[in-house]
Scaffold this motif. Structure first.
Motif, PDB file in Angstrom:
ATOM      1  N   PHE A 110       0.863  -1.438  -0.349  1.00 49.07           N
ATOM      2  CA  PHE A 110      -0.259  -0.424   0.012  1.00 49.07           C
ATOM      3  C   PHE A 110       1.088   1.436   0.067  1.00 49.07           C
ATOM      4  CE2 PHE A 110      -2.345   3.764   2.372  1.00 49.07           C
ATOM      5  CZ  PHE A 110      -3.435   3.832   1.508  1.00 49.07           C
ATOM      6  N   CYS A 126       2.246   1.723  -3.273  1.00 52.51           N
ATOM      7  CA  CYS A 126       1.307   3.002  -4.222  1.00 52.51           C
ATOM      8  C   CYS A 126       1.187   3.956  -3.856  1.00 52.51           C
ATOM      9  CB  CYS A 126       0.087   1.994  -4.249  1.00 52.51           C
ATOM     10  SG  CYS A 126      -0.284  -0.356  -4.553  1.00 52.51           S
ATOM     11  N   THR A 145      -3.854   0.408  -7.187  1.00 57.09           N
ATOM     12  CA  THR A 145      -4.178   0.200  -5.572  1.00 57.09           C
ATOM     13  C   THR A 145      -5.220  -1.094  -5.856  1.00 57.09           C
ATOM     14  OG1 THR A 145      -6.298   1.657  -5.459  1.00 57.09           O
ATOM     15  CG2 THR A 145      -4.467   2.043  -3.678  1.00 57.09           C
ATOM     16  N   LEU A 195      -3.364  -4.612  -5.049  1.00 55.92           N
ATOM     17  CA  LEU A 195      -4.044  -4.994  -3.847  1.00 55.92           C
ATOM     18  C   LEU A 195      -5.364  -5.296  -3.828  1.00 55.92           C
ATOM     19  CD1 LEU A 195      -2.823  -1.536  -1.487  1.00 55.92           C
ATOM     20  CD2 LEU A 195      -1.924  -3.293  -1.529  1.00 55.92           C
ATOM     21  N   VAL A 211      -7.542   5.485  -0.471  1.00 56.35           N
ATOM     22  CA  VAL A 211      -8.354   4.785  -1.690  1.00 56.35           C
ATOM     23  C   VAL A 211      -9.856   5.348  -2.715  1.00 56.35           C
ATOM     24  CG1 VAL A 211      -8.678   2.522  -2.433  1.00 56.35           C
ATOM     25  CG2 VAL A 211      -6.518   2.704  -1.037  1.00 56.35           C
TER      26      VAL A 211
END
Length: 266
Positions: A22, A25, A61, A65, A98
């Motif tokens: 994360f 990112c 993301t 992710l 996000v």
């Protein structure tokens, strides 16, 4: 005892690997914004730096992710592309980065805590994007924030994204803190519409104390109808704050209920 230790170790490793991804990112998205900033400045589109960084974060993301965002009422954000608005939302955890990447208008800045300004890469990116910083409890900092926000709304046609709770609120149940007056007084002074945004309780998706960071999850967001401030008086502000907080809380509760798995799927 051994199985319990192995389980805890696996949970610890999984959490910090996901957290590291994360943060990568965030850094990469910030770097994209930094790289394109000089070009955007040349073509007089400096205000788009934040939007470019947000789009990079959205892609990263989602693909790295597996985190996606479902937006209800996305059409209500169109107002922020037509004129400057004050966007207010509940503030829970790092996952806010996000969902913000998915709803961020093309012309907008965000109000963030002063310590973020000093961070490498992310802080550089946010300064280049013209974002605003405030030191909690510092009257001079709050006054400067208000003046800068007025300039953006009145002269730059740029929306302001604010978290009226004033701090992160990682509630396990999704309850909201009391809303502060600043965002609403700003809207009153500039007659900018207020766009409330509600985000589901993200505690089941992210919790630092529980070492929980879900992969391949969905964050549910609802953009409520814009609230006009054209006829708002200063005496109406407390009622506006209470009504907006109530509407966001109700929407958050509905989103959180919808996010829970049904008994048949568990």
């Amino acid at each position: 005892m051994g199985i319990d230790f192995v389980y805890r170790l696996v949970c610890w490793l999984a959490f910090y690997i996901q957290l590291a991804l994360f943060l990568q990112c965030v850094l990469l998205a910030s770097a994209v914004g930094i790289v394109v900033s000089p070009l955007l400045r040349l073509v007089r589109r400096q205000s788009a730096v934040n939007w470019v960084g947000a789009q990079a974060m959205r892609v990263l993301t989602e693909h790295v992710l597996g985190i996606t965002v479902e937006i209800e009422g996305a059409e209500n954000l169109a107002r922020a592309n037509d004129r400057a608005c004050v966007i207010v939302a509940n503030h829970q955890s790092m996952l806010d980065i996000v969902w913000l990447a998915w709803v961020f208008p093309r012309r907008a800045v965000i109000v963030a805590n002063m310590f973020i300004r000093r961070l490498p890469v992310l802080g550089w990116f946010m300064r280049l994007g013209g974002n605003l910083f405030v030191k909690q409890g510092d009257k001079q900092s709050i006054s400067m924030l208000f003046e800068s926000s007025l300039h953006y709304l009145e002269h730059e046609r740029t929306s302001i994204v604010m978290f009226p709770e004033g701090q992160r609120n990682p509630s396990e149940s999704g309850t909201l803190l009391d809303f502060k007056k600043g965002a609403f007084f700003l809207a009153y002074c500039t007659r900018a519409p207020i766009i409330p945004v509600a985000v589901q309780c993200t505690h089941p998706l992210f919790s630092w104390p529980l070492l929980r960071f879900r992969r391949n999850c969905v964050v549910r967001v609802r953009v409520l109808l814009p609230v006009s401030t054209d006829t708002l008086t200063e005496e109406d502000i407390p009622t506006l704050i209470a009504d907006t907080r109530r509407d966001i809380r109700k929407a958050c509760n509905r989103l959180s209920v919808a996010a829970r798995p049904s008994p048949a799927s568990t």
